[in-house]
Design a protein around this motif. Structure first.
Motif, short mmCIF file in Angstrom:
data_model
loop_
_atom_site.label_atom_id
_atom_site.label_comp_id
_atom_site.label_asym_id
_atom_site.label_seq_id
_atom_site.Cartn_x
_atom_site.Cartn_y
_atom_site.Cartn_z
N ASN A 180 0.87 -1.17 0.00
CA ASN A 180 0.00 0.00 0.00
C ASN A 180 0.91 1.22 0.00
OD1 ASN A 180 -1.75 2.09 0.59
ND2 ASN A 180 -2.96 0.86 2.01
N VAL A 181 0.99 1.91 -1.14
CA VAL A 181 1.95 3.00 -1.27
C VAL A 181 1.54 4.23 -0.48
CG1 VAL A 181 3.53 3.82 -3.02
CG2 VAL A 181 1.70 2.37 -3.71
N VAL A 182 0.27 4.45 -0.28
CA VAL A 182 -0.21 5.67 0.35
C VAL A 182 -0.29 5.54 1.87
CG1 VAL A 182 -2.13 7.30 0.40
CG2 VAL A 182 -1.48 6.24 -1.72
N VAL A 226 -6.13 -7.26 -1.77
CA VAL A 226 -7.21 -7.73 -2.63
C VAL A 226 -7.08 -7.32 -4.09
CG1 VAL A 226 -8.84 -7.81 -0.72
CG2 VAL A 226 -8.69 -5.75 -2.08
N ASN A 227 -6.36 -6.26 -4.39
CA ASN A 227 -6.28 -5.81 -5.77
C ASN A 227 -5.40 -6.73 -6.61
OD1 ASN A 227 -7.93 -3.53 -5.85
ND2 ASN A 227 -6.39 -2.31 -4.82
N ARG A 228 -5.74 -6.81 -7.89
CA ARG A 228 -5.02 -7.67 -8.82
C ARG A 228 -3.64 -7.10 -9.14
NH1 ARG A 228 -5.08 -8.59 -14.47
NH2 ARG A 228 -6.30 -6.70 -14.71
N LYS A 229 -3.55 -5.78 -9.24
CA LYS A 229 -2.28 -5.11 -9.51
C LYS A 229 -1.97 -4.18 -8.34
CE LYS A 229 -2.55 -4.98 -14.53
NZ LYS A 229 -2.52 -4.07 -15.69
N THR A 230 -0.85 -4.41 -7.69
CA THR A 230 -0.45 -3.56 -6.57
C THR A 230 0.99 -3.11 -6.73
OG1 THR A 230 0.32 -5.40 -5.22
CG2 THR A 230 -1.98 -4.76 -4.97
N LYS A 270 -1.33 3.50 -13.74
CA LYS A 270 -1.03 4.92 -13.91
C LYS A 270 -1.54 5.76 -12.75
CE LYS A 270 -0.69 4.77 -18.88
NZ LYS A 270 -1.11 5.29 -20.16
N ASP A 271 -2.59 5.29 -12.08
CA ASP A 271 -3.14 6.07 -10.97
C ASP A 271 -2.24 6.07 -9.75
OD1 ASP A 271 -3.67 3.34 -10.64
OD2 ASP A 271 -5.35 3.75 -9.30
N LEU A 272 -1.29 5.14 -9.68
CA LEU A 272 -0.37 5.08 -8.54
C LEU A 272 1.00 5.68 -8.84
CD1 LEU A 272 -1.08 1.55 -7.06
CD2 LEU A 272 -1.91 3.75 -6.27
N GLU A 273 1.12 6.37 -9.97
CA GLU A 273 2.41 6.95 -10.34
C GLU A 273 2.86 8.01 -9.34
OE1 GLU A 273 4.50 9.56 -13.89
OE2 GLU A 273 2.37 9.12 -13.97
N LYS A 274 2.01 8.98 -9.07
CA LYS A 274 2.39 10.08 -8.18
C LYS A 274 2.62 9.59 -6.74
CE LYS A 274 1.27 14.85 -7.18
NZ LYS A 274 0.36 15.95 -7.45
N PRO A 275 1.71 8.77 -6.16
CA PRO A 275 1.99 8.27 -4.81
C PRO A 275 3.27 7.43 -4.74
CG PRO A 275 -0.31 7.92 -5.33
CD PRO A 275 0.35 8.41 -6.57
N ALA A 276 3.56 6.67 -5.79
CA ALA A 276 4.78 5.86 -5.80
C ALA A 276 6.02 6.73 -5.83
CB ALA A 276 4.77 4.90 -6.99
N ASN A 331 -8.06 1.82 2.07
CA ASN A 331 -9.29 1.80 1.28
C ASN A 331 -9.09 0.87 0.10
OD1 ASN A 331 -7.86 3.27 -0.63
ND2 ASN A 331 -8.96 5.16 -0.28
N PHE A 332 -10.14 0.62 -0.64
CA PHE A 332 -10.10 -0.39 -1.69
C PHE A 332 -9.09 -0.07 -2.78
CE2 PHE A 332 -11.63 -1.99 -5.80
CZ PHE A 332 -11.50 -3.34 -5.56
N LYS A 333 -8.97 1.18 -3.15
CA LYS A 333 -8.10 1.57 -4.26
C LYS A 333 -6.63 1.24 -3.98
CE LYS A 333 -6.73 5.57 -6.99
NZ LYS A 333 -6.92 7.01 -7.20
#
Length: 154
Positions: free
Chosen positions: A49-51, A62-66, A123-129, A55-57
């Protein structure tokens, strides 16, 4: 009748539970969740969990790509972990993650960006990463002590 355990033909046809249903089952109580009084947010210490918000996102269970990051023990970079999307690895915890060794500096941040976003992984996890990677890399730098302030305190 057939036996799921002995008949390999039918064993691999068993479907997994959807991620939404699985998250609704574990969202209030799991190993990585941290609740605080008078705070509505739930925090997570999940390595994938990068953030750090539960939460689910961002959930890594549970997510397929983390996307996950851990600092290296020697203090020279970090380890970037991506969950594998190959179906034969999903039931093998030791092989479930693709790990990338990343060194400190701007080249390391560029590599994180290329792996997470440019390759189209998430792509949605680019900035938090990138934020998490820069914080990990910044934590390795020694703190500079100003000699004047140190002398005044004594």
């Amino acid at each position: 009748m057939f036996d799921f355990i002995t008949d390999k033909k039918y064993f691999f046809r068993v479907k997994m539970v959807s991620a939404e249903l699985l998250y609704s089952c574990i969202r209030n109580n799991h190993k990585y969740t941290h609740k605080q009084r008078n705070v509505k947010l739930r925090f997570s210490s999940d390595p994938n969990n990068v953030v750090g918000i539960d939460n689910f996102k961002y959930n890594g269970l549970v997510n397929r790509k983390t996307v996950g990051m851990m600092p290296k023990k020697d203090g020279k970079g970090l380890t970037l972990m991506l969950k594998s999307t190959k179906k034969d690895r999903l039931n093998k915890p030791a092989q479930m993650y693709n790990k990338f060794e990343i060194k400190n500096g701007a080249a390391g941040l560029r590599k994180v960006m290329n792996i997470v976003a440019v390759s189209g992984y998430r792509k949605d996890l680019e900035k938090p990463a990138l934020i998490r990677a820069s914080k990990i890399m910044k934590s390795y730098k020694p703190i500079k002590v100003n000699k004047r302030h140190a002398a005044k305190k004594e």
